[in-house]
Design a protein around this motif. Sequence first.
Motif: not given
Length: 319
Positions: A256-260
């Motif tokens: 999730w942080p990677y996608a953001r």
Amino acid sequence: MGLLHDGEWDPDATRGQYDHDTFDAAVGPGTDHPPAAGRYHLYVSRACPWAHRVALVRRLCGLEDAVSVDVVDPVRNDRGWEFTPAKDGCTPESTHGFDTLYEVFRWADPTYTGRVTVPILYDTATDAVVQEESADIARTLATAFDGYATTDRDLYPERLRDAIDAAIDDVHASINTAVYRAGFADSQADYDDAVAELFDALERWDDRLADRRYAVGDRLTLADVFLFPTLYRFDAVYHTHFMCNRRRLVDYDHLWPYARDVYATPGVAATCDMDHVTAHYYRSHEDLHPTGIVPVGPDADWTASQNRAALSTAAPDAA
């Protein structure tokens, strides 16, 4: 679904009913389709993850002035993909003034038989659909148009191509296509297999991204371009519409942080249109969702801080 058969649109035809013609010409110096600014044109859907990867390459490489683009209506009906410029985010068909994408295919090949898909790369100098496979188009834009790029971003560096290709193959088989195999499964066993493979892969990639900023190390590459579109759509459509509901993207510590982080990359957000995404999936798949009602959520904050920049110095480029 509908497709063209010998150049005639058949709204009732289904995938596999006829042999599928292909457009897969090379683009490059010495070919029938040499790179040139203003010569090539893209047809994309903001809803489609395969088209999204192509839009990402165009934007990240700064090819907006070199390669033009038309955007179809997000809702696909019995005429296939249509051009409805009155809708937000959609454009007219700018090369011939057609109303549907199948007319573009038919213009390029009057006897074409097969599906009418996005994205496609069109050569306006020869009136030819050059490529229709999104992976081929993405690689073409990332390599053949270096002389026309307005950024210095190399999404497919030669020294990392083996690692990038391996990551792309893994993501394609276990994530990109697994959500579709789950959503359109014809049996419980097929669904169970697809979901198991999907979430095993998401767990694996979540672990992999714990100590590296991007898919193959410390720089954004085509591997990330191929992974991000599925993640962007996951909670809004795949989790519910395709019943991939074991976990949400927002439940993952690193994915999730990677996608953001990818979303925060300059130019990426401009290629994202969640209204087109949800309209397409919930209004085009009548067999899965006959009411056509588009859910209002989820409310995910794609702009929330993610503190992943430090990983670029902590992790070298790696396979």
